[in-house]
Structure formats: structure tokens, C-alpha cells
Scaffold this active site. Structure first.
Site, PDB file in Angstrom:
ATOM      1  N   PHE A   1       0.839  -1.200   0.000  1.00 24.08           N
ATOM      2  CA  PHE A   1       0.000   0.000   0.000  1.00 24.08           C
ATOM      3  C   PHE A   1       0.870   1.244   0.000  1.00 24.08           C
ATOM      4  O   PHE A   1       2.027   1.236   0.427  1.00 24.08           O
ATOM      5  CB  PHE A   1      -0.974   0.018   1.182  1.00 24.08           C
ATOM      6  CG  PHE A   1      -0.328   0.177   2.523  1.00 24.08           C
ATOM      7  CD1 PHE A   1       0.172  -0.933   3.193  1.00 24.08           C
ATOM      8  CD2 PHE A   1      -0.217   1.422   3.120  1.00 24.08           C
ATOM      9  CE1 PHE A   1       0.777  -0.790   4.436  1.00 24.08           C
ATOM     10  CE2 PHE A   1       0.375   1.572   4.363  1.00 24.08           C
ATOM     11  CZ  PHE A   1       0.878   0.454   5.026  1.00 24.08           C
ATOM     12  N   CYS A   2       0.271   2.320  -0.527  1.00 22.32           N
ATOM     13  CA  CYS A   2       0.919   3.632  -0.481  1.00 22.32           C
ATOM     14  C   CYS A   2      -0.127   4.616   0.044  1.00 22.32           C
ATOM     15  O   CYS A   2      -1.003   4.239   0.812  1.00 22.32           O
ATOM     16  CB  CYS A   2       1.447   4.018  -1.866  1.00 22.32           C
ATOM     17  SG  CYS A   2       0.157   4.180  -3.119  1.00 22.32           S
ATOM     18  N   GLN A   3      -0.047   5.870  -0.364  1.00 26.21           N
ATOM     19  CA  GLN A   3      -0.983   6.857   0.168  1.00 26.21           C
ATOM     20  C   GLN A   3      -2.352   6.737  -0.493  1.00 26.21           C
ATOM     21  O   GLN A   3      -3.378   6.826   0.174  1.00 26.21           O
ATOM     22  CB  GLN A   3      -0.411   8.271  -0.036  1.00 26.21           C
ATOM     23  CG  GLN A   3      -1.217   9.383   0.607  1.00 26.21           C
ATOM     24  CD  GLN A   3      -1.240   9.318   2.128  1.00 26.21           C
ATOM     25  OE1 GLN A   3      -0.474   8.571   2.747  1.00 26.21           O
ATOM     26  NE2 GLN A   3      -2.158  10.053   2.733  1.00 26.21           N
TER      27      GLN A   3
ATOM     28  N   TYR B   1      -3.457   4.212   2.118  1.00 25.81           N
ATOM     29  CA  TYR B   1      -3.563   4.579   3.529  1.00 25.81           C
ATOM     30  C   TYR B   1      -4.676   5.596   3.746  1.00 25.81           C
ATOM     31  O   TYR B   1      -5.340   5.598   4.770  1.00 25.81           O
ATOM     32  CB  TYR B   1      -2.214   5.150   3.987  1.00 25.81           C
ATOM     33  CG  TYR B   1      -2.203   5.579   5.429  1.00 25.81           C
ATOM     34  CD1 TYR B   1      -2.250   4.636   6.454  1.00 25.81           C
ATOM     35  CD2 TYR B   1      -2.145   6.928   5.774  1.00 25.81           C
ATOM     36  CE1 TYR B   1      -2.249   5.025   7.785  1.00 25.81           C
ATOM     37  CE2 TYR B   1      -2.145   7.330   7.103  1.00 25.81           C
ATOM     38  CZ  TYR B   1      -2.192   6.376   8.107  1.00 25.81           C
ATOM     39  OH  TYR B   1      -2.199   6.770   9.419  1.00 25.81           O
TER      40      TYR B   1
END
Lengths: 563, 563
Positions: A523-525, A552
Site C-alpha cells: 500500500f501507499c498513500q 492509507y
């Protein structure tokens, strides 16, 4: 053109706002010689009902702006016979006759009809709790005047409780806050904005709280006393004013008493030509249940635009056209403290409840090119079908969408609504050719981005998990945060490990060691770097790799509703 | 996933901005082990080319905002081998080899390829007139720096001539005006904004003039001297700076020399899989002709969004997918002094030139409910098919749209583009369920209004005439202005008679006397009252009644281009 040579048929329309007035004016344009009577219970016709909260808030100045037409102007322009303050109390279907009461004089009389169009709307639901008669509801111009006057009598910062966190409750809360009042929204359900999914409603809630509005969920008004409201959780709040905004109920008592078929909540049942169980009586608007776009089951969708549309189409049917009811999708938008909150079709929670096989796509693109000033972040959610439902193949079908942001959310939702209603597939959003210049969009429009993700899903090149699956996945999966160390340090998923995307190729050994046989959720932002990381890891032979859709940020939005 | 076990295939991409960079990054996501080289002639890759005018104007501050990626960041994130200042001078197709020149050192070398993707873009067309070498053109970051520096050296109010009134010319003109310069746009054609119809371009021209920009049409630059430009009409203008913005030409010299098929203007011809006449060489972006959505004939549509999309799809084809070229519609938007100018599909003038049977619908609705503050007027034009063209039934088909206004024009255009590309019919715009709240739209959205008109056309309940037919119609038709006396007094069609709509029913005798056997063209300000008047007159038995689409306002907009 209907029979002009005979005595003209008499169409009586009950309700003179959106649906009723659209039917009346269209009928006139279709038939210059028809006899058309409009009966409206309140003192005003064709008023700006969606503008009422904004007059209370002072955004719309001048009460005259709410009053779009008068009986006189409608007579002049459309040769309509319009009666306000006129309540229909009974329908004699056999005699084709209405009993009406003039609410200013109390006098009763009867009016005959050949065709009847019911557009009575829906009235505020008033929860039956002690003292509720002190609360004010908002439906008519008269209601607006009452609230406007009450607000004028309050000191700055005076406490106000809005009972109900739906569209009207939130719009009224925002406007009361604009007037300098200390507003608390009390919502009995687990989240405000019930027609939205919880993580999207969480964004709206944060916007309210950031602007000083208190939001209480999972509790309702138990009693209303002099200047205090006691809640069902036992606490109490000061309240110099209480607004009842706990939803609406179809105002169909007189129609049900006449034996017209209604659903349990009171909504009039109509067929595909808007005919009630009496073929001479049509019904449109907020008091009517229309077939849901996905299931065909009757649902009440109280929206001004469908009321207007349907009123017009009923006039066409009365004029002899072969028209049938368009599917109803439930497309809406609301503004709250500069945030645009837009939605169409089914939500995730409705799909889950109905057992419709689906996939969630979430992302947070910028409203326009980041290098041009003023870009705002959007939160987008697309619901895509993944299998059969009631014999229909819903794979790659757009089932619903929600878009929130400070700019361009309404545009993206309308594009998605148009694509959905026109049968375009989710993956076909990728090659939709939309208008681009840096102040309006990105070269890959946010809608195209949804299409790219849907196409990757369709072709198996991405596998997505959603924020509300993380707790369960975290039991045995590795959570891999591919953002920068700075982003990681500012907050991440519990138990996540940080390997920035740009270091991932050089640290593959670490990843393999971490994972062993376990699956990995990257996952990233917002999901985009996560997808690149997913591609890298799949390219290196890892097979159980999942990307957290919306990243996120979506996960964080969802946490608010889990308190 | 392509063959990872063998030595990786080498894809070389010529051009490192929209199309080329989309191809490169998508190819990486599709194949972690592919060998990917990007060659860019200018000193920068992946720069914000659509933002360049706004950096000149100071709207975008900070040159670094134009530079989205560097060779280093692209290597880190996507493992790409990127070379800037590297010009491809020759293709040896038999040897699968490129000759390239390092523009900083002048050194030549060769680079082999398995697959070649050409995305060289288009270069400004420099008209061959004496002194033109003094003019500056805008394509690259380096060009931008030159114009930026030149502007910095000019005194406030210094005269500037922009040669060319297309997208780039107008965007540069606006930005130079923002910098306090005295700007004149010189357009050789009969109107600025050639991709728009004249009455819509007239709105843009008025906006420019209202903001102090001089606009000269029907004349071009003949010579450029020290501080003077002489025009083809013999007049001259002072010019401390001259910008050459007379369109672009595909930068395909090296490709044509290698024997790849091009059109007369230089555009590379590609098949439905973006392959040039050499199957190992693909081409995308501004240098390529793609099939027009209506005729299938190759057209050059130099737009960033299609370049991005097509670059990505070419990567999918190289990765083995069965993808074919989407139709190209030419969807665009531009901002100019707060006006949004958006367009998609065919214009009226293209339809007329090609002999496509069509009908024009024009209207000017408000961008949102009039009672909510801030509503702005939109000018909308919809082109609808009315018959067969090349064996295809185009009746009720959306062929194109143009929308201009200060708010929500981009949204309405994108909705119309989505409907058109999804096969929705013009009359089916009437029941499109769009998101409504008073700050975003009207209960009958402007797009729905177009649908209502299209449906009235389809069913023969309205007959429309257009502004450019009035002169001919006025020979024998009665022109009936149904606006108020005040509106009439402020200006009307030459020879028009005024009977306000609300008096029409009482003055039918007058109308009959006026008309005799002659047809009557009714009109109002925007078309809506005109339609009611048309319905009244038809209902009274008049048969030759026509409504002027878009009303007096569209007619006025059109006059500007007839000077």
C-alpha cells in the site's frame, strides 16, 4: 394533439412544486386547449425547495428568490388554474372527484377530474418522543420562515441540535453554523449520510467537525425540554433550537384512504407508465416508489431532478405518447463547507446486503494537474460488478460511484453517472476522451484512472483489497508500506513494514524473507505507487500480492466510522 | 508477461513527454524485465507541456513545477534508461537500428531496437515570411525560458503580436496580457479558434477584447521588422515581441526519410493497432493521424489526453494484448479570462462541408439554479444527426457539442462527450439522471434541456432555425420577438415585431393578420419562451412556425463573425 374539438379533458394535478409543476407546464405545451388545474397545500407553488436551507443560512439573500412563480404568473404564461393553500382530503375514484379544503377559510368543495396526477411529495418524519412539538422541521416556505425567525432570535453561539444526519440535516447544520450558532448533529444510525458508504461519510463528518459542528452518531433524541435535549445514550445537550430532520415520509394518506396501492412506508406504487393501481391516476415525485436500476424493485428516491423529469414524461403519456419509466439510479450531490459530496447508483453496503458480486475501486487523484495552482484532492469510489446477479451478467458493469472533493467532484460523478446509465463498462472508462487543460483536469482524467484500475482488475493484472478487509488480512499477511520513510513515520497501518517504492528493486531479498509463504498487501498513500510495487513483485514471481485500494488515505477515512 | 527467461526485448521510445512516457511506464508495469530506452530531443522529459503558457503568465510560479520527472527519477521508479538532448536522425529499419545525435556534444552513435515507439510530437509551424526568425515559438521548456526572459525585458504596456489565434495563440495571448503587455492576436482565417463554430468563437473573441486583447482576423503577418509587424492587409503594428503560434506540424522528418508512410502534412499513418507501415514501429501522439470517430478518415488530433491513452495502449499491444485504436473525437477545453471553452466531436462547419445531415440545437441555460448566488450563463451547442451518412443511420445521434461559460462548461461538455462516446442518443439526454443541488446545477440540468429539445425535434414538436438562416428567412417570414418590450427595445432582429409571450394568447388575431400565409419565426432571448410561443401558435392551428434556436443571444454572438 388531443381532441380540441370536444370539450377539453380536465387534468388535476395535486402538488405544485417539482413534479406537479413540470407535468402542468409540459401538458400545456403539448395541448394548448387542455383544462389544467393545480392544487397545492402550502401557500406557494414552484418554490425553490432545494434552496430553503441556504435562505436560512443567509447564502441566498432575499426571500423573493425562493418564489419562482405565482398562481398569477403561471396563469399568464401557461394558462394554468392554480390554487394554493388547498388540501386534497379525499378522492372519490368512482365519481372522479376530489374533496378539497381551502386552508385559509376552512371551506370544503369538490373538484371533478378526468385524469389525476399526484405529486404530493413527502413530509418530514417527526420521531414520536416527548416534547418533539418544540422541534421545527423544514419542508415548505412557511417552515423556512419559522426557522428563519427562530434563528434571528438566538444569540451568537447559541446551541442548536439537528436531529438527523441525512441530506437535509447536514445542509441545515451547515447553514446554522454559517449563522454563528453552535450546532450539534445527532444521528441515530452508525454514520451520518446514510446513502453513502461509511468511509466516504467519514470524510463528510471530518469536514463538519473541522468547521465546528459537533457530530454524534449511534444516538437519537429521547426527549426535548425547554432548552435541553436528552439523548438515547442518556447524555443531554443544551438546545435553544431543535431541528427535526429525521427523514421524510410520503404524504399519501388521502391516496391510501382512497384505496390506491402503497408500500409499507406509504409510497405510492406505480407501473412503468407512472399509473397507480387506478389507471386514471398517475403519481410522481417523492411520494412514489420507482423501480431500482439494478434490481427493478420499487424504491423511493426523493430527488428533485427525477420528480421534474417524471412529471414531464407523465404529461407526455397523458398526451398519448408511448413512454415508459426510466430506471432510477439515485444520483445526488451535496455541498458542505466547500466539500462536494456526490453519489450515484448502489453503495458497497447495499451491494453487500443484497449479495451482489462486486469489487471496490478507491483512489484519490487531484482534481486538476498538480502543477497548476488550486488542485484539490478527490476521493473516488467505484463499485464494479464481478459476476452474475439474478441471471444478469454484471461483470465489469458500473454499479455505483461516490466522489468527494473541493473541486470537480460533481463533474466526475456526472461523467460516471452518464457512463453507467449509457451502458459503458468500467474498464471502458479508460479510453473515454474527456476535455483536458491543466486547470480543469489531468491528461489522465480521474475517471480514466478508475478505468485503468478496472481494466487491470478485469485482466487480472491487479488484485485489490479494501480498507475494511485489512484487520482480517493482517492475521497472516505482510503489510508492506511503500511510501517514503517520512510518510511512514507520520502514520501507517498497525504492523506495517516500510520499504519505499524507489528502493524496492534493490531490497527484494528482504521482501522475500519477510513474506516466506505469506501473502503480501502493498500500500501507499492513494494506491498508485502500490500498484507499481505490486507489478514489481509480481514481475519477480511473487504470486499472492494485493494492493490496498485507495491506500492509507481510504483506510484512514474508514477508521472514523469504527469508533 | 512476456518472455522473462530469454534475453529481454529492447523497446526504444522516441519522445519523452505525454505519449512516449505513458508507453514507457506502462511497459514497465507490464514487464518488470523488459529493456526500455527513452530518447528525448529536448533537455527535459515528462514536462508539463500544457502548463508552459501559464508559467509565462506567472499563473504557475516556479519553473520546477513544470518538470515532473527527471531521467534519474524515472530510472529509480521505473528502471527506465532515459536520454535527453538526444535527437534521432535516422532509422535503419532493416538493421533495426537508430542513428542518434547527442545535442550537447554533437556526437553520433547507433542504438538497436526490437520494437520502436515513435512519439516525436509536432513542432510549431513557422510561416515563411521575412524576419520571422525574430519570432519566438512555444513548444519546449527551453522555448518557454526564452519567452519568459524576453517578457521580463519588456516595459509594462509594451506591444506584442501573437501570430495565430488557435489554442496556443489564445493561451499565450491571455498570459502575456496577465503580464501587463499590450497584446494583439493576428489570425489569418476568418475567425479565431478554428476548431469552433464562428458564433462560439465570437464569444471567445468578445472575452479577449473585453480584457484588452486586440483581435484581428482575416489577416496575417507579412514581415517582421525590428519593432514592427506588417500585416498582409497592408497595415502595421508595433511589436516588441512576436510569438509564432500558427499551428504545428508533425516532427516526422526522420521517420518519413526512413520510408514510413505519412500524410501530406507529415502525420504518420497508423493502423488500428498504432503500427506504422513498418510492423515493428508504432507511433502515437501529435505526430500521428488516427481515424475520425464519424468518418474513419485519418485526422490529426494533437491532444495530451489521447497521446497519454494511446501510449499506454501501445504498451499493452507490445505486451501481447489484443487492443485496437479507440475512435478519436477531439475533445478539448481551454480557459481564457475566466471563460471555459469546451468542444467535442464535429462542428457545424465540418458537418456542412462533409454533407452530413444534421440539426443544430443552441441554448443558454444557467450553470446552476438561478436563485443560488453565482450562477453564470452557459452557451451550449449540440449537433444532432438527421439522416443517413455513408450508409450509417445518424438520426438522433450526437455528432458534436460546444459549451462555453464561466462555470460548469467543462462539466457539461464532459457529460455530452461521455454520452456521445457511449452511444447515447441526443433525445436520451432528457432522462439522464445527473447530480443536482442548487449550487451545482438546476433540477433540469442544461444537458437535460438539450435532450428535451432533441426529443421535441425527434417527435416533430418543434422546428428550429439557426442564426445563420435568419437573413434568408427574413425575405418572406414574419420575425416575432416574444420577449418583453424592454428586451425588444434594447435590440432585436432587423424587422422583428414584438408581442410578449404572456400577451400572445390575447393577441392571436394580430399574429394571424401579420402572418397571412407567411411562415413565422418566433424567438426570445435563449429559445425557451420561443418554444412556449411556438407551442401556443401550433396549438392554434398555425403550421409554419419555427423557433430560433439559441434565440437573440446566439444570433448576436454570430454577428461578430460577419463583420
Amino acid at each position: 394533439m388531443t381532441d380540441q374539438t370536444h370539450s377539453p379533458r380536465h387534468t388535476v394535478i395535486v402538488g405544485g412544486v417539482a413534479g406537479g409543476m413540470s407535468a402542468a407546464t409540459r401538458l400545456r405545451r403539448r395541448d394548448e386547449h387542455a383544462r389544467i388545474t393545480v392544487l397545492e397545500k402550502s401557500g406557494h407553488v414552484s418554490f425553490a425547495n432545494c434552496g430553503l436551507p441556504y435562505y436560512i443560512g443567509g447564502v441566498i439573500e432575499g426571500r423573493e428568490n425562493l418564489l419562482l412563480q405565482t398562481p398569477a404568473s403561471l396563469h399568464e404564461r401557461f394558462n394554468l388554474d392554480v390554487h394554493v393553500n388547498t388540501e386534497v382530503t379525499a378522492i372519490d375514484r368512482a365519481a372522479h372527484e376530489l374533496t378539497v379544503t381551502d386552508l385559509t377559510t376552512g371551506q370544503q368543495r369538490t373538484i371533478g377530474y378526468d385524469t389525476l396526477v399526484l405529486s404530493p411529495g413527502a413530509a418530514p418524519f417527526i420521531p414520536p418522543v416527548p416534547g418533539i412539538e418544540r422541534a421545527l422541521a423544514l419542508r415548505t416556505v412557511e417552515d423556512t420562515d419559522r426557522i428563519h425567525d427562530a434563528v434571528a432570535g438566538l444569540a451568537p453561539g447559541a446551541p442548536v441540535v439537528v436531529a438527523g444526519g441525512g441530506f437535509i440535516g447536514i445542509e441545515v447544520a451547515e447553514n446554522l453554523a454559517h449563522r454563528g450558532l453552535d450546532v450539534t448533529v445527532v444521528e441515530f444510525g452508525p454514520q451520518i449520510m446514510g446513502p453513502l458508504d461509511p468511509e466516504i461519510a467519514g470524510i463528510v463528518e471530518r469536514r463538519l467537525v473541522d468547521n465546528g459542528v459537533h457530530v454524534l452518531t449511534g444516538t437519537g433524541v429521547a426527549t426535548v425540554e425547554d432548552v435541553t435535549v436528552t439523548l438515547t445514550d442518556g447524555t443531554s445537550r443544551p438546545a435553544d433550537l431543535v431541528i427535526a430532520a429525521a427523514g421524510v415520509r410520503p404524504a399519501t394518506g388521502f391516496a391510501a384512504e382512497a384505496g390506491l396501492e402503497t408500500l409499507a412506508g406509504g409510497a405510492l406504487v406505480v407501473d412503468a407508465t407512472w399509473r397507480t393501481s387506478d389507471p386514471d391516476i398517475f403519481a410522481v415525485g417523492d411520494a412514489v416508489a420507482t423501480p431500482d436500476a439494478l434490481t427493478g424493485e420499487p424504491v423511493v428516491v426523493p430527488l428533485a431532478q427525477t420528480a421534474n423529469r417524471d412529471g414531464r414524461l407523465v404529461a407526455d403519456i397523458i398526451s398519448g405518447d408511448d413512454v415508459s419509466l426510466p430506471r432510477t439510479w439515485g444520483t445526488s450531490v451535496m455541498g458542505v463547507f466547500g466539500l462536494q459530496v456526490a453519489s450515484t447508483g448502489w453503495t458497497e453496503k447495499r451491494l453487500v446486503a443484497a449479495g451482489v458480486p462486486h469489487q471496490v475501486i478507491a483512489t484519490h487523484p487531484a482534481s486538476h494537474a498538480g502543477y497548476y495552482p488550486g488542485a484539490a484532492g478527490l476521493s473516488m469510489k467505484l463499485l464494479v460488478g464481478t459476476g452474475d446477479f439474478r441471471g444478469e451478467d454484471l461483470r465489469d458493469r458500473i454499479l455505483g460511484a461516490q466522489v468527494v472533493g473541493e473541486e470537480g467532484a460533481d463533474k466526475r460523478l456526472d461523467i460516471l453517472a452518464t457512463a453507467m446509465q449509457s451502458g459503458r463498462r468500467a474498464s471502458e472508462l479508460l479510453d473515454l476522451e474527456l476535455a483536458y487543460a491543466p486547470q480543469f483536469s489531468s491528461a489522465k482524467d480521474p475517471v480514466n484512472m478508475l478505468g485503468y484500475i478496472a481494466d487491470n482488475l478485469r485482466t487480472g493484472r491487479t488484485e485489490l483489497v479494501t480498507w475494511n478487509q485489512i484487520d482480517e488480512l493482517a492475521q497472516d499477511a505482510v503489510l508492506l508500506d511503500v511510501r517514503t520513510p517520512g510518510e511512514f513515520a507520520a502514520g501507517s497501518l498497525p504492523g506495517a513494514v516500510n520499504i519505499p517504492l524507489d528502493e524496492l528493486r534493490g531490497r527484494l531479498g528482504e521482501v522475500r524473507e519477510l513474506c516466506g509463504e505469506a501473502p503480501v498487501v502493498v500500500f501507499c498513500q492513494v494506491g498508485q505507487r502500490g500498484h507499481v510495487a505490486e507489478s514489481v513483485l509480481r514481475g519477480e514471481g511473487l504470486t499472492r500480492v494485493y494492493n490496498l485500494t485507495g491506500g492509507y488515505r481510504t483506510w484512514s477515512d474508514g477508521q472514523r466510522t469504527l469508533r
